[in-house]
Scaffold this motif. Structure first.
Motif, mmCIF file in Angstrom:
data_model
loop_
_atom_site.group_PDB
_atom_site.id
_atom_site.type_symbol
_atom_site.label_atom_id
_atom_site.label_comp_id
_atom_site.label_asym_id
_atom_site.label_seq_id
_atom_site.Cartn_x
_atom_site.Cartn_y
_atom_site.Cartn_z
ATOM 1 N N VAL B 38 0.842 -1.203 0.000
ATOM 2 C CA VAL B 38 0.000 0.000 0.000
ATOM 3 C C VAL B 38 0.878 1.255 0.000
ATOM 4 O O VAL B 38 0.599 2.224 -0.706
ATOM 5 C CB VAL B 38 -0.950 -0.027 1.223
ATOM 6 C CG1 VAL B 38 -1.672 1.301 1.399
ATOM 7 C CG2 VAL B 38 -1.965 -1.156 1.062
ATOM 8 N N PHE B 39 1.959 1.218 0.782
ATOM 9 C CA PHE B 39 2.872 2.361 0.831
ATOM 10 C C PHE B 39 3.390 2.694 -0.566
ATOM 11 O O PHE B 39 3.319 3.837 -1.024
ATOM 12 C CB PHE B 39 4.042 2.037 1.772
ATOM 13 C CG PHE B 39 5.143 3.064 1.791
ATOM 14 C CD1 PHE B 39 5.005 4.241 2.514
ATOM 15 C CD2 PHE B 39 6.319 2.858 1.090
ATOM 16 C CE1 PHE B 39 6.012 5.186 2.527
ATOM 17 C CE2 PHE B 39 7.342 3.796 1.098
ATOM 18 C CZ PHE B 39 7.192 4.959 1.826
ATOM 19 N N PHE B 40 3.909 1.690 -1.251
ATOM 20 C CA PHE B 40 4.503 1.966 -2.562
ATOM 21 C C PHE B 40 3.428 2.275 -3.611
ATOM 22 O O PHE B 40 3.665 3.074 -4.523
ATOM 23 C CB PHE B 40 5.396 0.805 -2.997
ATOM 24 C CG PHE B 40 6.727 0.826 -2.310
ATOM 25 C CD1 PHE B 40 7.669 1.790 -2.612
ATOM 26 C CD2 PHE B 40 7.029 -0.100 -1.320
ATOM 27 C CE1 PHE B 40 8.891 1.830 -1.953
ATOM 28 C CE2 PHE B 40 8.244 -0.060 -0.655
ATOM 29 C CZ PHE B 40 9.181 0.902 -0.978
ATOM 30 N N PHE B 42 0.588 3.897 -3.115
ATOM 31 C CA PHE B 42 0.172 5.292 -2.960
ATOM 32 C C PHE B 42 1.304 6.245 -3.344
ATOM 33 O O PHE B 42 1.062 7.312 -3.911
ATOM 34 C CB PHE B 42 -0.310 5.558 -1.530
ATOM 35 C CG PHE B 42 -1.756 5.206 -1.334
ATOM 36 C CD1 PHE B 42 -2.756 5.950 -1.957
ATOM 37 C CD2 PHE B 42 -2.123 4.127 -0.554
ATOM 38 C CE1 PHE B 42 -4.100 5.618 -1.791
ATOM 39 C CE2 PHE B 42 -3.469 3.793 -0.383
ATOM 40 C CZ PHE B 42 -4.462 4.537 -1.005
ATOM 41 N N LEU B 43 2.525 5.841 -3.045
ATOM 42 C CA LEU B 43 3.673 6.662 -3.457
ATOM 43 C C LEU B 43 3.715 6.740 -4.982
ATOM 44 O O LEU B 43 3.946 7.807 -5.561
ATOM 45 C CB LEU B 43 4.958 6.018 -2.913
ATOM 46 C CG LEU B 43 6.192 6.901 -2.814
ATOM 47 C CD1 LEU B 43 5.944 8.089 -1.909
ATOM 48 C CD2 LEU B 43 7.370 6.093 -2.310
ATOM 49 N N ARG B 45 1.170 6.366 -7.015
ATOM 50 C CA ARG B 45 0.050 7.208 -7.462
ATOM 51 C C ARG B 45 0.412 8.675 -7.338
ATOM 52 O O ARG B 45 0.172 9.474 -8.228
ATOM 53 C CB ARG B 45 -1.184 6.939 -6.593
ATOM 54 C CG ARG B 45 -2.038 5.785 -7.063
ATOM 55 C CD ARG B 45 -3.320 5.747 -6.227
ATOM 56 N NE ARG B 45 -4.070 4.538 -6.500
ATOM 57 C CZ ARG B 45 -5.213 4.224 -5.888
ATOM 58 N NH1 ARG B 45 -5.702 5.021 -4.970
ATOM 59 N NH2 ARG B 45 -5.851 3.108 -6.189
ATOM 60 N N TYR B 55 2.504 -1.977 -8.887
ATOM 61 C CA TYR B 55 2.910 -2.106 -7.483
ATOM 62 C C TYR B 55 2.267 -3.313 -6.804
ATOM 63 O O TYR B 55 2.913 -3.992 -5.997
ATOM 64 C CB TYR B 55 2.578 -0.811 -6.725
ATOM 65 C CG TYR B 55 3.473 0.311 -7.152
ATOM 66 C CD1 TYR B 55 4.787 0.387 -6.712
ATOM 67 C CD2 TYR B 55 3.036 1.283 -8.054
ATOM 68 C CE1 TYR B 55 5.634 1.386 -7.133
ATOM 69 C CE2 TYR B 55 3.869 2.292 -8.482
ATOM 70 C CZ TYR B 55 5.171 2.346 -8.025
ATOM 71 O OH TYR B 55 6.018 3.327 -8.454
ATOM 72 N N ASN B 183 9.622 -1.756 -7.314
ATOM 73 C CA ASN B 183 8.992 -0.483 -6.984
ATOM 74 C C ASN B 183 9.414 0.688 -7.866
ATOM 75 O O ASN B 183 8.867 1.775 -7.725
ATOM 76 C CB ASN B 183 9.253 -0.146 -5.506
ATOM 77 C CG ASN B 183 8.473 -1.080 -4.602
ATOM 78 O OD1 ASN B 183 7.264 -1.233 -4.749
ATOM 79 N ND2 ASN B 183 9.169 -1.765 -3.706
ATOM 80 N N VAL B 184 10.400 0.470 -8.707
ATOM 81 C CA VAL B 184 10.792 1.508 -9.660
ATOM 82 C C VAL B 184 10.803 0.849 -11.037
ATOM 83 O O VAL B 184 11.406 -0.216 -11.197
ATOM 84 C CB VAL B 184 12.207 2.069 -9.347
ATOM 85 C CG1 VAL B 184 12.522 3.228 -10.273
ATOM 86 C CG2 VAL B 184 12.303 2.516 -7.909
#
Lengths: 256, 259
Positions: B38-40, B42-43, B45, B55, B183-184
């Motif tokens: 969820v952290f990544f 939303f980051l 987004r 993600y 994540n990237v």
């Protein structure tokens, strides 16, 4: 011994102790560097222009939170394992004054993260360390650290009541990073998360530090951070006294 | 031999894995990875980098890394910590089979965690995954988890020689966030990170899972899945070699139980 001197000496003692641990030092430095690198590439990949200094500062703040969460959250358990909890509780001072230096020390050692990520950003990615409000940054970081130390006391006192505090600590790292907007203010989060974020000192502390670095209001958020942290300190002190009395009565102080 | 690997692996899992209590298992292994996802998401987004699917799928595959890497490390180094390494090494059975069999329960754990993380990510982010992709995703999760468990075992083998194996495993798990490209987007990463990442577990499994969710057939994902399998087998081989070397060295230096 004056109160301030006791807190200062206690904090310094615990900082030195934590700084002797290769594990503590390496995790305070290496893992935030990985996160800073990840943040830099994410920020660069964004089609919107992003302040890379914010990535370095944000990753450092994430490291401070991790240090507080795992260090302070497990403070009492750690002393219990090391066999020093009973001696500490025998001290002729309130429990809060004995444990607070330790929780502040975990936040202070967390500053290795900020230093490391700023240096990393400067040396490897050429991020210019030009702070929007240098004076604000110099003030915001120590106040944020002190505030997180006080928040850590509340964690320490409440976690000791839970047998599975470690499990809770392991789940709280990412939510606080996200809700506090440590890396970037998240405007896409659902509305119901707003009140949750608003009561966290980490939200206001990171807002103040990030604002000092990249622009925005510093002093207002910093004052709110300090105020919430003082409430945490009061609640933590009450909880610690209650836990200590209960543990003495039940003779469970040294029992996990 | 199968009994040694299967039953021995399960017994070792019960004895050596520190996170088997319900609170630790649910909190650390099931809920923690969902929060990470969820952290990544939303980051991503917020920064407009990568889609939600990017993600959700990537972090679901990566979710197995915690259990597999730390589990693999515990499978070896906890023997030393608990003082049972000597009796294990006195066994006349194949050391390779004894230790490699230990990776399997962690791989099964990884599969469970990846699946629940995917489910959690879909529910929290409100982004469905095509049902047609699910069988392929399960395959990608399985291969990724096996590969990761052998990687953990290789790190655990280092624990026979070095004391700070927890430091190594913590940094390794953190590095996987960056090196696997979960994540990237790969295009945003420099060549050296992509090159190093291609030797790290999860990278290829995540790539395969993303192809499946993007509408590709299982055939489209065969190449990355095969690459992930090769990475896993390579780490299994490395673990076996390291275990032999460090066992011999610890016998020679009489440092078997030194902590």
């Amino acid at each position: 011994m004056s109160l301030v001197r006791m807190l200062a000496v206690g904090t310094w003692l615990h900082v030195k102790q934590l700084s002797r641990s290769p594990f503590e030092i390496a995790t305070s430095i290496l893992i935030p560097l990985v996160q800073a690198t990840l943040a830099v590439y994410l920020f660069r990949a964004s089609p919107q222009p992003q302040a890379l200094l914010g990535a370095a500062v944000g990753a450092g703040l994430m490291g401070v939170w991790s240090s507080v969460l795992f260090g302070s959250g497990g403070a009492i358990q750690r002393h219990r394992w090391e066999g020093t909890l009973e001696v500490l509780m025998l001290a002729p001072r309130r429990p809060v004054l004995v444990i607070l230096p330790f929780t502040i020390a975990t936040a202070v050692t967390g500053t290795y993260s900020i230093v490391a990520t700023l240096l990393w950003g400067r040396l490897l990615y050429g991020i210019r360390l030009t702070f929007a409000d240098p004076l604000g940054f110099v003030a915001a970081v120590p106040v944020c650290i002190l505030s997180l130390g006080m928040f850590g006391l509340l964690l320490a006192s409440t976690f000791v009541l839970m047998r599975n505090a470690n499990a809770l600590a392991n789940t709280l790292e990412y939510p606080i990073w996200l809700l506090s907007g440590m890396l970037i203010p998240i405007t896409t989060l659902p509305g119901w998360t707003g009140p949750l974020a608003a009561v966290l000192p980490t939200t206001w502390g990171s807002r103040a530090v990030r604002a000092a670095a990249t622009g925005g209001e510093v002093w207002g958020p910093l004052a709110v951070c300090l105020a919430i942290s003082l409430v945490c300190l009061a609640l933590g002190a009450l909880a610690l006294s209650y836990v200590e009395r209960r543990a003495r009565a039940a003779a469970t102080l040294a029992l996990a | 031999m199968l009994r040694l690997i299967g039953v021995g692996g399960v017994i070792a899992y019960r004895a050596l894995f520190n996170w088997t209590t319900p609170a630790m298992f649910i909190g650390t292994l099931l809920v923690g990875p969902v929060f990470q996802l969820v952290f990544f998401a939303f980051l991503g987004r917020q920064l407009a980098v990568g889609s939600d699917h990017f993600y959700i799928v990537g972090n679901a595959v990566l979710a197995s890394s915690g259990a597999c890497v730390f589990g693999g490390v515990m499978a070896v180094s906890n023997e030393r910590r608990f003082g049972t390494l000597g009796p294990v090494l006195l066994s006349p059975r194949s050391r390779t089979a004894v230790f490699l069999g230990r990776a399997l329960p962690y791989a099964a754990n990884g599969l469970l965690i990846a699946t629940t993380t995917l489910l959690g990510g879909v529910l929290v982010m409100g982004v469905p995954v095509p049902a047609s992709a699910l069988p392929g995703l399960l395959l990608a999760f399985t291969i990724g988890s096996v590969s990761c468990a052998f990687f953990g075992l290789a790190l655990g083998a280092i624990g026979l020689r070095f004391r700070d194996v927890w430091l190594i495993s913590n940094v390794a798990v953190a590095l996987m966030l960056l090196l696997t490209g979960v994540n990237v987007p790969a295009a945003a990463l420099p060549d050296w990170i992509r090159t190093v990442g291609s030797f790290v577990p999860i990278t290829h499994a995540a790539e395969a899972a993303r192809r499946l969710v993007a509408g590709g057939s299982l055939g489209d994902s065969v190449a990355p899945l095969a690459a992930e399998l090769v990475v896993g087998v390579a780490y299994a081989g490395l673990a076996a070699v390291l275990l032999k070397i460090f066992e011999a060295e610890s016998r020679r230096r009489a440092s078997l139980d030194t902590l």
